[in-house]
Structure formats: C-alpha cells, structure tokens
Write an enzyme that holds these catalytic residues in place. Structure first.
Site, PDB file in Angstrom:
ATOM      1  N   LYS A  76       0.858  -1.192   0.000  1.00  0.00           N
ATOM      2  CA  LYS A  76       0.000   0.000   0.000  1.00  0.00           C
ATOM      3  C   LYS A  76       0.889   1.235   0.000  1.00  0.00           C
ATOM      4  O   LYS A  76       1.887   1.283   0.728  1.00  0.00           O
ATOM      5  CB  LYS A  76      -0.918  -0.014   1.230  1.00  0.00           C
ATOM      6  CG  LYS A  76      -1.921   1.139   1.253  1.00  0.00           C
ATOM      7  CD  LYS A  76      -2.916   1.025   2.414  1.00  0.00           C
ATOM      8  CE  LYS A  76      -3.932   2.155   2.386  1.00  0.00           C
ATOM      9  NZ  LYS A  76      -4.916   2.092   3.490  1.00  0.00           N
ATOM     10  N   SER A 152      -9.842   2.300   2.375  1.00  0.00           N
ATOM     11  CA  SER A 152      -8.910   3.008   1.527  1.00  0.00           C
ATOM     12  C   SER A 152      -7.879   2.099   0.850  1.00  0.00           C
ATOM     13  O   SER A 152      -7.225   2.544  -0.099  1.00  0.00           O
ATOM     14  CB  SER A 152      -8.160   4.057   2.356  1.00  0.00           C
ATOM     15  OG  SER A 152      -7.389   3.444   3.364  1.00  0.00           O
ATOM     16  N   SER A 176     -10.377   0.079   6.626  1.00  0.00           N
ATOM     17  CA  SER A 176      -9.706   0.102   5.313  1.00  0.00           C
ATOM     18  C   SER A 176      -9.006  -1.173   4.878  1.00  0.00           C
ATOM     19  O   SER A 176      -8.609  -1.272   3.726  1.00  0.00           O
ATOM     20  CB  SER A 176      -8.699   1.245   5.264  1.00  0.00           C
ATOM     21  OG  SER A 176      -9.384   2.435   4.993  1.00  0.00           O
TER      22      SER A 176
END
Ligand code: GLN
Length: 485
Positions: A76, A152, A176
């Site tokens: 990420k 997210s 997320s």
C-alpha cells in the site's frame, strides 16, 4: 502459480521449481497487462523488483532464506519504502521519494526477503471507503469493473483479487483493510492496535491506524502477520510483547467456540443479500461445532459519529506537516510565506482531505473541544467497554463486514455521509483497538460478501484459526473474478 498460497509458493521456491525472478516476472507481466484498466498500482518499478528477486534467489541458493523469501507482495502506498515514490494517494506527495523504509517494509523486504512489486493505489491519505478520493484516480473492482473495490486499501484489494500479487499490505483506521477485503473476496486482518509498527506508515489518525495483511486466505494472513508484527522502539505505541506464531491455532477444532452475535449488527440497515450470506456462514460455524450467543454492543450506533470527530481531529494535526517547506508539493507561485502555505495546501490536498482538516480543526478549537472532541472520547470509552462486556460471554464476535456489496463508481461520492456509513460495522473495532478480520462468505447478486470476525485484544491467532477452519469447510475464498486470466 497465480492462485497459489504462500506455503506452496515457499515450497516451490525452496524446491527450485521456480526462481523468485521467474515468479516476480510472472506477476509483473500480469500487472503490465491488467493494471492499465484496474489502476490498482500507482508505482511499478520492474528493475527494482527484479533486483530484489535476484537477491532473494541468492539467499535461496545460499540456504539463508526464510519462509517468505522470494515471494512477491504489493505494498500500500502509505508505507515509506526507500527509493520508492510514496504518495499516500495525494498530489501533496506525488513526487515524494521516501528516504527510508517503514518498519513494515523493512521487515517484509529486507528481513523476510519478500519482493515488492510496487505501490498500490489508495484513497488520499487513507480517507475514504471507495478509493475514489485518490489523486491517481479510482481503482476498479475486478469482480465488476463498474464498481468500487472499497477503500482506503482499494488498490491492494484489487491487486490481490485480480492476482496481480499473491498478497498485499493494507492499513485500517476505520475499516480500510476489512471493507475492501470484503468487497473483493479477500481475507484481511486488522491487528490489535500496537501489534504492527506504525513507523514510516504515513499517519492519518494515529490512535486508530494499524497495518495488516490482505491475502487469499486466513493461513496466508497468519504467515504474513508473522513477518509484519513485533515490538518497534521507533513507534511509541508499539507494544512490547513476546513474539508469537500467529499460525499456531490454524488447525484448532471449533468445538466449544462461543460466537457472539451483536443484535445491533443484525438489525435493519444491512442489505438482504449480505445478511443471507452472513447467516449462512453462521449456520456453517454451528455445523462445525460452535455455539451461538446473543450479545449486545449498545453504543455501536455512536461509532460513526465519534469516529468522524476523533479521526479528523487527529488528521488535522498530522497533516499540518504538509506545508511545502521540507518535502512534498509546493505551490509554484506565491507572495509571502503565509501565501505559500495557503496555496500549497489549497492545491496539494483533495476535497475529502480538506473537509476532514476543517472538521478536525473545528472540533479541537476553543469552545468546541468539550462539546465535540471530549464527548467523542467518552463515547469511545463506552464503545470499548461494550466489547469488554460482550467478550465475557463469547470468544469471537461475528457479523457483516459491510452493509452492502461493492457499490457503483460514483454512486456515493457526492454524499459523504452515505460514504461514511459504509464503515458502520468496522469502525467500533478501531475505536476499541481490537483485532478484526473479513472473510469471504458468499455472494449477493454475483458480488462478494465479507463476514467480519472480531476478537478480544491479542486474540489474532484464535481469529485466524476460526477463519481458517471455515475456509477448510467452504470454498468462497477460492472463487475468482471472471476475465482476469
Ligand atoms: N473509510 C474510513 C474513512 O474514510 C476508514 C478509512 C481507513 O480505515 N483508513 O476514514
């Protein structure tokens, strides 16, 4: 090779059936072919990845490899990785090259010898539930490319769902990891707050942020967590605890397990198709020997409002560092210093980030602090106490991860409150600091549904075992989206 779990990949590498360079190239080729449409990765650097793969092959040849050495992973883009552009999904950091590794990256890359395939797209500064707030554009859900992957950690979720990477890292401040895992048919785990170091993980709401694994199975989450977790003196909220093997309970039978079902998670507000899949999963658990207990989380309806005071308050403070002085974006033209700050922040941040900075500054300001921030902190304590009470009569809490399946791109982006409600079942877990998972449990209208498992503090090993036994008995987590071959 693209549908292979970590254990089998590790065995194939150890047996020299495939080299890390070959395995990494296979995934890099898939990224090249499929990413232009999915937009799951924002940065890919084939040369850098293949160099790590060659290093991993050298370790494999020298007999100094660990269990994960040579296995590719998607990171990420919230984790600083030395020499890699680290954007956090924002224009503010679009050209920021991290000068050092986050602890998570250091552990997975330098220590475990995993090969980073690239950095994955995400909502700007991890603020969002659909990946649509990213400066680099939305990510498409591989199950239906007209829909969001969740957020997210949407890029990480889409990357693993489309098998552009075997596993990925994610972070979870209010859902997320779990929500995108649920919407993309993956297994994801948010650990107990303090188990995974936040050093070098770009801060959104520091008292809630926690990194964790996103994978094809609970077993893979356990193996990845083994490499990610651990005390870190560079993170003051990291917990000093003896190292554990998170895979130790994977084969533990479920007989006698008490599953708590909070009545608030089974009330109105959840789509019927999602509820049906979750209920069927619970029936399966009963078949496997678990007992069902009714529990209550009476303050859980306050979790979204409390979170949207606390998280923006912390964000407004954390994001004050982006002032155009030392790193990140700086407005090209400005008058004086104040003008430089204003133009930099006005141009560098997107609308959702600005909304949260404004809310955060407001709730912390003189005259409003007691009315909002302090009240929200009190609610946070009540929510945590609800879980303490509930865990007196059960071992694991279950419910839906999200009230809906993946929604359409653009469907909720004009209505922040609707978007915030996507996390109605996940946020309380962050406010309490507990570990939580999402596990694939079926489909509604051909879209994946996630079952949420919530554990008591430091009960990751049990949670992973409870998820693994279900995955031994069902094959939802093995289903793949069409059109990704
Ligand atoms: N969707 C929530 C938010 O917008 C949670 C995000 C997260 O966990 N990083 O803040």
């Amino acid at each position: 090779m693209i549908n292979t779990g970590l254990k089998e990949l590790s065995q194939a590498l150890a047996a020299k059936k495939i080299s890390s360079v070959e395995l990494s190239s296979l995934f890099l080729d898939r990224i090249e072919r499929l990413n232009p449409d999915l937009n799951a990765f924002v940065t890919v650097d084939r040369e850098k990845s293949l160099k790590s793969a060659a290093d991993a092959d050298a370790r494999l040849a020298a007999g100094t490899a660990g269990a994960l050495t040579g296995i590719p992973i998607a990171q990420k883009d919230i984790f600083c990785a030395e020499g890699w552009t680290t954007t956090c999904g924002s224009k503010m950091l679009a050209n920021f090259v991290a000068p050092y590794d986050a602890t998570v990256i250091e552990k997975l890359h330098a220590q475990a010898g995993m090969v980073s395939l690239g950095k994955t797209n995400m909502d700007e500064f991890a603020m969002g539930s659909s990946n649509e707030t990213s400066y680099f554009g939305p990510v498409k859900n591989p199950w239906d490319r007209t829909r969001v992957p969740g957020g997210s950690s949407g890029g990480s979720a889409a990357a693993v769902a489309a098998r552009l990477a075997p596993v990925a890292t994610g972070t979870d401040t209010g859902g997320s990891i779990r929500q995108p895992a649920g919407l993309c048919n993956l297994t994801g785990l948010k650990p107990t707050y303090g188990v995974v170091s936040r050093y070098g993980m770009i801060a959104y709401a520091s008292s809630l942020d926690q990194g964790g694994p996103m994978a094809q199975s609970a077993e893979d989450c356990a193996l990845l967590l083994n490499a990610m977790a651990g005390f870190d003196p560079r993170d003051s909220t990291s917990l000093e605890r003896p190292a554990e093997d998170y895979a130790r309970d994977l084969d533990k039978p479920l007989a006698g397990l008490r599953i708590g079902l909070p009545k608030e998670f089974f009330a109105a507000g959840c789509d019927a198709g999602v509820m049906a899949a979750v209920q069927a999963a619970i029936k399966e658990y009963e078949k496997l020997g678990a007992a069902i207990v009714d529990v209550s989380l009476p303050n859980s309806h306050l979790s979204v409002p409390a979170y949207y005071v606390i998280a923006p308050a912390e964000a407004s403070s954390n994001l004050s560092r982006y002032d155009g002085v030392r790193f990140g974006y700086r407005a090209p033209e400005y008058g004086n210093l104040d003008d430089m700050y204003m133009k930099t922040r006005a141009q560098g941040f997107g609308a959702e980030v600005k909304r949260r900075i404004l809310i955060g500054a407001y709730v912390l300001s003189h005259g409003y602090y007691d009315a909002y921030y302090l009240q929200a902190q009190r609610i946070r304590r009540l929510i945590a106490n609800d879980f303490v009470e509930a865990f007196k009569s059960c071992d694991v809490i279950m419910g839906p991860t999200s009230p809906t399946t993946a929604f359409r791109l653009g469907e909720k982006s004009a209505d922040p409150v609707q978007m915030y409600l996507s996390d109605i079942y996940t946020i309380a877990v962050n406010l309490a600091g507990l570990p939580g998972m999402s596990v694939p449990c079926g489909f509604a209208d051909d879209l994946p549904v996630g079952l949420q498992l919530i554990g008591n503090y430091f009960d990751e090993a049990r949670l992973l075992g409870v998820a693994h036994r279900y995955q031994m008995a069902t094959d939802w987590h093995r289903r793949l989206p069409g059109g990704i071959d």
